[in-house]
Design an enzyme around this catalytic site. Sequence first.
Site, PDB file in Angstrom:
ATOM      1  CG  ASP A  62       0.003  -0.798   2.334  1.00 23.17           C
ATOM      2  OD1 ASP A  62       0.781  -0.364   2.482  1.00 23.17           O
ATOM      3  OD2 ASP A  62      -0.971  -1.016   3.687  1.00 23.17           O
ATOM      4  CG  ASN A 123      -8.624  -1.936  12.290  1.00 22.55           C
ATOM      5  OD1 ASN A 123      -7.270  -2.099  11.378  1.00 22.55           O
ATOM      6  ND2 ASN A 123      -8.524  -0.463  10.683  1.00 22.55           N
ATOM      7  CG  HIS A 125      -5.717  -1.725   8.940  1.00 22.92           C
ATOM      8  ND1 HIS A 125      -5.638  -1.546   8.950  1.00 22.92           N
ATOM      9  CD2 HIS A 125      -4.418  -2.656   9.288  1.00 22.92           C
ATOM     10  CE1 HIS A 125      -4.108  -0.448   9.022  1.00 22.92           C
ATOM     11  NE2 HIS A 125      -3.660  -1.943   9.570  1.00 22.92           N
ATOM     12  CD  GLU A 130      -8.461   0.548   7.298  1.00 20.33           C
ATOM     13  OE1 GLU A 130      -8.485  -0.269   8.483  1.00 20.33           O
ATOM     14  OE2 GLU A 130      -7.926   1.609   7.703  1.00 20.33           O
TER      15      GLU A 130
END
Length: 222
Positions: A62, A123, A125, A130
């Site tokens: 990313d 979280n 991811h 996400e």
Amino acid sequence: MINIRVLKNYNELSSTVADIVEAQIKEQSKLVLPTGSTPLGLYKELVNRKLDWSLILTFNLDEYLMNPDHPCSYHSYMKKNLFDRTNIYPDNCHFPFRPTLSFEDKMTLGRRIDLCILGIGTNGHIAFNEPGSSFKSRTRVVNLSLQTIQDNSRFFDSIEDVPKQAITMGLRTIMESKKIVLMVNGKHKLTILNVAMNGEIIETVPASILQRHNNVEVYYCD
Ligand code: PGA
């Protein structure tokens, strides 16, 4: 359910995954690479091993939507921590770009990714997929969650400086890798790691999709 291998400390995490990467570096391989705090020790170890990267192609997971020359970009991170310290050819180092389908074509041209190294966010991811990301997702532009913006603000002068958008490989893209290694460092990740590896396979926990891959290894240290 995925077996989580618990290692003694961060050095052992870094050297164990470095051994796996080194085995691939001896071949002409295509690697997917992460950024963040967790792989810093891995990259240091790989640099120290003075491997021959001349035939290796890399694809980063990313990148923020920001100037790639900015010191906080993942381009800058990779140059500083790995690329500028090895003999890899700059033209062989790829980051997600638009048009995203061209990026995916470049990734899969010839053959599939041999090894994909991942981290996990607090979280759940993986890359910047996400919670709520489709399991069918491919490389695309995404909005970062507030949790990720908060978590990553430690790399920036202030939380306002953290980009709100990024371009990330998708979950399906990642799952097409022949082998996946997930590196996890820190007790604060243990709960989400257990949920992702042993709980329901569900889009609100993006990393849970890894349970569907037939060649995943997970390494954890606290
Ligand atoms: P970290 O990030 O290695 O900096 O904890 C991992 C991630 O958010 O994927």
